[in-house]
Motif scaffolding. Structure first.
Motif, PDB file in Angstrom:
ATOM      1  N   THR A  69      48.239 -13.609  -0.801  1.00 10.24           N
ATOM      2  CA  THR A  69      49.370 -13.052  -1.545  1.00 10.24           C
ATOM      3  C   THR A  69      50.695 -13.581  -0.988  1.00 10.24           C
ATOM      4  OG1 THR A  69      49.141 -11.081  -0.165  1.00 10.24           O
ATOM      5  CG2 THR A  69      48.212 -10.948  -2.373  1.00 10.24           C
ATOM      6  N   ARG A 102      45.532  -9.538   2.579  1.00 13.02           N
ATOM      7  CA  ARG A 102      45.508  -9.217   4.006  1.00 13.02           C
ATOM      8  C   ARG A 102      46.876  -8.694   4.450  1.00 13.02           C
ATOM      9  NH1 ARG A 102      43.244 -13.730   7.996  1.00 13.02           N
ATOM     10  NH2 ARG A 102      45.247 -14.705   7.553  1.00 13.02           N
ATOM     11  N   THR A 103      47.931  -9.359   3.944  1.00  7.31           N
ATOM     12  CA  THR A 103      49.283  -8.928   4.301  1.00  7.31           C
ATOM     13  C   THR A 103      50.134  -8.902   3.041  1.00  7.31           C
ATOM     14  OG1 THR A 103      49.001 -10.224   6.326  1.00  7.31           O
ATOM     15  CG2 THR A 103      51.205  -9.383   5.893  1.00  7.31           C
ATOM     16  N   GLN A 110      52.689 -16.000  -7.618  1.00  2.00           N
ATOM     17  CA  GLN A 110      52.993 -16.648  -8.905  1.00  2.00           C
ATOM     18  C   GLN A 110      51.770 -16.706  -9.819  1.00  2.00           C
ATOM     19  OE1 GLN A 110      54.665 -20.508  -7.887  1.00  2.00           O
ATOM     20  NE2 GLN A 110      56.741 -19.696  -8.079  1.00  2.00           N
ATOM     21  N   LYS A 144      59.055 -14.058   6.619  1.00  2.00           N
ATOM     22  CA  LYS A 144      58.101 -14.926   5.934  1.00  2.00           C
ATOM     23  C   LYS A 144      58.848 -15.286   4.676  1.00  2.00           C
ATOM     24  CE  LYS A 144      53.564 -13.306   7.264  1.00  2.00           C
ATOM     25  NZ  LYS A 144      52.256 -12.936   6.734  1.00  2.00           N
ATOM     26  N   ARG A 145      58.636 -16.491   4.155  1.00  2.00           N
ATOM     27  CA  ARG A 145      59.446 -16.879   2.998  1.00  2.00           C
ATOM     28  C   ARG A 145      59.343 -15.821   1.893  1.00  2.00           C
ATOM     29  NH1 ARG A 145      61.520 -21.889   1.263  1.00  2.00           N
ATOM     30  NH2 ARG A 145      61.929 -22.011  -0.951  1.00  2.00           N
ATOM     31  N   SER A 151      53.540 -16.981  -1.755  1.00  2.00           N
ATOM     32  CA  SER A 151      54.216 -17.422  -2.994  1.00  2.00           C
ATOM     33  C   SER A 151      53.221 -17.888  -4.046  1.00  2.00           C
ATOM     34  CB  SER A 151      55.178 -18.568  -2.704  1.00  2.00           C
ATOM     35  OG  SER A 151      56.129 -18.182  -1.766  1.00  2.00           O
ATOM     36  N   SER A 152      52.193 -18.642  -3.632  1.00  2.00           N
ATOM     37  CA  SER A 152      51.250 -19.196  -4.621  1.00  2.00           C
ATOM     38  C   SER A 152      50.447 -18.083  -5.274  1.00  2.00           C
ATOM     39  CB  SER A 152      50.285 -20.195  -3.962  1.00  2.00           C
ATOM     40  OG  SER A 152      50.990 -21.183  -3.269  1.00  2.00           O
ATOM     41  N   TYR A 185      35.405 -18.920   5.946  1.00  2.00           N
ATOM     42  CA  TYR A 185      34.373 -17.913   5.706  1.00  2.00           C
ATOM     43  C   TYR A 185      33.019 -18.587   5.657  1.00  2.00           C
ATOM     44  CZ  TYR A 185      38.198 -14.989   4.115  1.00  2.00           C
ATOM     45  OH  TYR A 185      39.341 -14.274   4.032  1.00  2.00           O
ATOM     46  N   ARG A 243      55.828 -22.721 -10.121  1.00  2.00           N
ATOM     47  CA  ARG A 243      57.220 -22.843 -10.575  1.00  2.00           C
ATOM     48  C   ARG A 243      58.106 -22.911  -9.329  1.00  2.00           C
ATOM     49  NH1 ARG A 243      59.413 -21.502 -15.167  1.00  2.00           N
ATOM     50  NH2 ARG A 243      57.588 -20.537 -16.127  1.00  2.00           N
ATOM     51  N   TRP A 256      53.923 -19.064   8.503  1.00  2.00           N
ATOM     52  CA  TRP A 256      53.599 -20.483   8.646  1.00  2.00           C
ATOM     53  C   TRP A 256      54.751 -21.248   9.271  1.00  2.00           C
ATOM     54  CZ3 TRP A 256      56.871 -23.568   5.992  1.00  2.00           C
ATOM     55  CH2 TRP A 256      57.395 -23.128   4.765  1.00  2.00           C
TER      56      TRP A 256
HETATM   57  O1  N01 Z   1      50.790 -19.787   1.322  1.00  2.00           O
HETATM   58  P1  N01 Z   1      51.182 -18.621   2.359  1.00  2.00           P
HETATM   59  P2  N01 Z   1      51.357 -20.088  -0.132  1.00  2.00           P
HETATM   60  N1  N01 Z   1      41.823 -13.957   4.579  1.00  2.00           N
HETATM   61  O2  N01 Z   1      50.796 -19.147   3.701  1.00  2.00           O
HETATM   62  C1  N01 Z   1      46.450 -15.284   2.976  1.00  2.00           C
HETATM   63  C2  N01 Z   1      55.863 -22.693  -0.733  1.00  2.00           C
HETATM   64  N2  N01 Z   1      55.606 -22.342  -2.109  1.00  2.00           N
HETATM   65  O3  N01 Z   1      50.640 -21.235  -0.662  1.00  2.00           O
HETATM   66  O4  N01 Z   1      49.724 -13.398   5.517  1.00  2.00           O
HETATM   67  C3  N01 Z   1      42.677 -13.327   3.776  1.00  2.00           C
HETATM   68  O5  N01 Z   1      52.569 -18.163   2.173  1.00  2.00           O
HETATM   69  C4  N01 Z   1      47.646 -15.000   3.820  1.00  2.00           C
HETATM   70  O6  N01 Z   1      47.525 -13.756   4.456  1.00  2.00           O
HETATM   71  P3  N01 Z   1      48.270 -13.483   5.876  1.00  2.00           P
HETATM   72  C5  N01 Z   1      56.673 -21.573  -0.103  1.00  2.00           C
HETATM   73  O7  N01 Z   1      57.538 -22.104   0.856  1.00  2.00           O
HETATM   74  C6  N01 Z   1      56.663 -22.282  -2.914  1.00  2.00           C
HETATM   75  O8  N01 Z   1      51.393 -18.852  -0.941  1.00  2.00           O
HETATM   76  O9  N01 Z   1      47.982 -14.715   6.729  1.00  2.00           O
HETATM   77  N3  N01 Z   1      43.863 -13.802   3.429  1.00  2.00           N
HETATM   78  C7  N01 Z   1      48.725 -15.074   2.758  1.00  2.00           C
HETATM   79  O10 N01 Z   1      48.794 -13.902   2.023  1.00  2.00           O
HETATM   80  C8  N01 Z   1      55.580 -20.748   0.507  1.00  2.00           C
HETATM   81  O11 N01 Z   1      55.994 -19.895   1.534  1.00  2.00           O
HETATM   82  C9  N01 Z   1      56.510 -21.912  -4.196  1.00  2.00           C
HETATM   83  O12 N01 Z   1      47.663 -12.265   6.380  1.00  2.00           O
HETATM   84  C10 N01 Z   1      44.210 -14.997   3.925  1.00  2.00           C
HETATM   85  C11 N01 Z   1      48.238 -16.201   1.864  1.00  2.00           C
HETATM   86  O13 N01 Z   1      46.842 -16.317   2.101  1.00  2.00           O
HETATM   87  C12 N01 Z   1      54.625 -21.814   0.972  1.00  2.00           C
HETATM   88  O14 N01 Z   1      54.639 -22.782  -0.057  1.00  2.00           O
HETATM   89  C13 N01 Z   1      55.275 -21.582  -4.680  1.00  2.00           C
HETATM   90  C14 N01 Z   1      43.372 -15.738   4.776  1.00  2.00           C
HETATM   91  C15 N01 Z   1      48.866 -17.518   2.178  1.00  2.00           C
HETATM   92  O15 N01 Z   1      50.226 -17.436   1.930  1.00  2.00           O
HETATM   93  C16 N01 Z   1      53.202 -21.358   1.171  1.00  2.00           C
HETATM   94  O16 N01 Z   1      52.851 -20.477   0.121  1.00  2.00           O
HETATM   95  C17 N01 Z   1      54.184 -21.652  -3.847  1.00  2.00           C
HETATM   96  C18 N01 Z   1      42.139 -15.157   5.103  1.00  2.00           C
HETATM   97  N4  N01 Z   1      41.298 -15.782   5.931  1.00  2.00           N
HETATM   98  C19 N01 Z   1      54.369 -22.036  -2.551  1.00  2.00           C
HETATM   99  N5  N01 Z   1      43.993 -16.888   5.098  1.00  2.00           N
HETATM  100  C20 N01 Z   1      57.701 -21.850  -5.022  1.00  2.00           C
HETATM  101  O17 N01 Z   1      58.007 -20.863  -5.584  1.00  2.00           O
HETATM  102  C21 N01 Z   1      45.188 -16.867   4.476  1.00  2.00           C
HETATM  103  N6  N01 Z   1      45.310 -15.721   3.766  1.00  2.00           N
HETATM  104  C22 N01 Z   1      58.547 -23.044  -5.036  1.00  2.00           C
END
Ligand code: N01
Length: 553
Positions: A190, A213-214, A196, A332-333, A192-193, A157, A60, A497
């Motif tokens: 954990t 992780r965070t 949600q 972070k966003r 945004s994706s 992994y 969303r 990111w």
């Molecule tokens: O990706 P992210 P996203 N082992 O990079 C974890 C937009 N968006 O797809 O923080 C364990 O934010 C990582 O952990 P860490 C929006 O701009 C918008 O969720 O690296 N965990 C983190 O928790 C958003 O900011 C909407 O320690 C691992 C997660 O994966 C951007 O897209 C909806 C790992 C990644 O979070 C990206 O969002 C969705 C590992 N090896 C997205 N590697 C709207 O609402 C990664 N992680 C419009």
């Protein structure tokens, strides 16, 4: 202006556009209106870009639907009604399909075709574009509308190939329904994706394991049906509303207080945060003027969100694990959720901290952390994207000197205004690194870029010149400014990111421009008014080949 589509028979276009998301669709429409011969290539089987790929449960928008829509067509604005305050992915995809149909865009779009290379030829002053379907076409201008968050990133992994269940990445979700009913599901990530999708998956799965992780800061969307009042107000006043929005720092309609968080008494501060929390979404970010500049001010907002987490999550140990501590709020966003924290009160949800207890391998039956083994039927990677540069770097883009863009950007992306790159004439990026893009309402930024590029192309065509290229000096100055502004804020303190910190080996540099949309828009207008200051305009090519091309303008 005549319609120059017939030039497509020769494989020679004025403009090639890569990507059919919000950027590419409007770019194509604008190019056609202006009479350019244009072809758009899109890797997906349909249009929609981000909204085509990110079909995970709960996907969303985090910007309100009425704002997250095109403004370029009065008719389009009148005929489209959003159903919710924040639109869901299916509704946004329906909207973009409607736009493509309504403006008859499909006839110039080639789907299921990934652009693999773009090579600049200085003599003809044209780009040669190749695709994975064997197309080879040429264009005077190449416009990358490839999106900021389009290259999904899987954690590295060992053992994933041995996993016997199904696995998914949120950014590349299957097009058929995925049913987790009765399954043990693991979600890794954990952001945004993850935030949600976790509440939705928890409702289906027999048990959900969230590998965190965070922890991230998340605020409630307070989503609901779009009220008739909001809808009617928007229909009646959208021109004025949009004008107001463009004057706001992030081009998002939130109220920005001029006050410092530290200048008001604690009780008043809490009252303001509570009001913003109830309002929902990004409202929290406008609560005080110094939240992104002053750590102490930011701490007051971060403490407020942590207190909310403690209030919602019944197990204090879980609440503690969910509370972010190692980066300031919003650096972070910030995530916008529906029922995220409350999901951890469910019996069938377990939160696992994988910072101190890292995931060591994926096994045939699940995954193993340092301390335990988890049996899983399905795995969901909500692990993010190689943001802002990933989609450009995977195309072999070779500029004037023969070097690739990837080589040029080895130490981080360098652009002039996030629009063009020294050494890469006539190559434009919509919402590229160095522009407000992801730190603004993307649709506002996209429309601004599309219109700037369109004006630029008309300027070039009207003067019969071959094109233009950003100078190194202008690019250096702009990137220095982008960094200087970022360093005035707390943003560089987070491993985000935005900083390229989520991709192992990627250079850490703050990629988007955080100086605000109005300042950025003003700068772009000044550049244009000064005859494209910071660009070298190419004199017409007087060779026989050049004369033939000039005649084709
Ligand atoms: O990706 P992210 P996203 N082992 O990079 C974890 C937009 N968006 O797809 O923080 C364990 O934010 C990582 O952990 P860490 C929006 O701009 C918008 O969720 O690296 N965990 C983190 O928790 C958003 O900011 C909407 O320690 C691992 C997660 O994966 C951007 O897209 C909806 C790992 C990644 O979070 C990206 O969002 C969705 C590992 N090896 C997205 N590697 C709207 O609402 C990664 N992680 C419009």
């Amino acid at each position: 202006m005549p319609d120059r589509r017939s030039d497509s028979n020769t494989g020679a276009f004025d403009v090639v556009i890569v990507g059919a998301g919000f950027s590419g669709l409007y770019m194509l429409h604008r190019m056609r209106e202006l009479g350019f011969a244009v072809r758009l290539y899109e890797a997906g089987e349909g249009v929609g870009g981000t909204w085509f790929w990110n079909r995970y449960p709960g996907a969303r928008c985090d910007i309100e639907s009425v704002e997250y829509s095109y403004s370029f067509s009065e008719e389009l604005q009148r005929e489209w009604q959003w159903s919710e305050r924040y639109a869901s992915q299916p509704e946004i995809l329906r909207y973009l399909n409607h736009v493509a149909e309504r403006f008859d865009l499909h006839r110039d779009i080639q789907l299921e075709t990934r652009v693999t290379s773009a090579t600049f030829d200085e003599i003809g002053y044209r780009w040669t574009i190749e695709t994975d379907r064997g197309d080879q076409v040429s264009a005077r201008f190449c416009i990358m509308a490839t999106g900021c968050l389009s290259t999904a990133k899987l954690p590295e992994y060992k053992g994933l190939e041995t996993f016997q269940g199904n696995w998914y990445h949120t950014g590349n979700w299957p097009h058929q329904a995925v049913n987790f009913e009765g399954q043990r599901v693991g979600v890794i990530g954990t952001g945004s994706s993850g935030i949600q999708s976790i509440p939705m998956i928890a409702e289906q799965a027999s048990h959900l394991f969230v590998f965190q992780r965070t922890p991230n800061f998340s605020v409630p969307a307070q989503n609901g049906p779009l009220t008739p009042e909001v809808s009617q107000d928007w229909t009646a006043n959208h021109a004025e509303r949009r004008q107001q929005i463009r004057k706001l720092p992030f081009a998002i309609a939130i109220e920005h207080s001029p006050d410092s968080a530290l200048a008001v008494p604690t009780e008043e501060r809490q009252r303001v945060y509570e009001q913003r929390w109830q309002r929902g979404g990004f409202a929290m970010m406008g609560a005080f003027a110094d939240l992104i500049f002053n750590k102490e001010a930011n701490d007051t907002a971060a403490d407020f969100v942590r207190s909310k987490i403690r209030g919602i999550v019944s197990d204090p140990a879980v609440a503690q694990m969910l509370s972010p501590r190692d980066f300031p709020l919003a650096t972070k966003r910030i995530c916008v959720d529906t029922g995220y924290y409350a999901t951890f009160n469910r019996e069938n949800v377990t939160l696992i901290d994988v910072r101190d207890n890292p995931i060591e391998e994926i096994t045939p039956t699940g995954l193993r952390t340092r301390d335990a083994e988890y049996a899983l039927d399905s795995l969901v990677f909500a692990s993010g994207f190689d943001a802002m540069t990933g989609s450009l770097n995977r195309i072999e883009i070779r500029g004037r000197t023969g070097a690739t863009l990837k080589q040029k950007w080895a130490q981080g992306p360098r652009t002039y205004l996030g629009l063009m790159i020294a050494g890469f004439p006539n190559l434009f990026v919509v919402a590229g690194p160095g522009s407000p893009s992801v730190l603004s309402n993307m649709v506002v930024s996209i429309e601004h870029h599309v219109e700037w590029i369109a004006d630029c192309l008309v300027y070039i065509r009207d003067r019969g010149i071959s094109g233009l290229e950003a100078t190194e000096a202008a690019e250096d100055e702009w990137i220095a400014h982008v960094n200087a502004v970022a360093n005035m804020t707390l943003f560089p303190l987070a491993n985000s990111w935005y900083m390229g910190a989520n991709v192992p080996g990627k250079t850490r540099i703050f990629m988007p421009y955080i100086g605000g949309f109005p300042n950025y828009q003003k700068k772009c207008a000044e550049v244009t008014a000064r005859g494209y200051e910071g660009f070298v305009l190419s004199i017409p090519d007087r060779s026989a080949a050049g004369a033939a091309q000039a005649a084709s303008w």
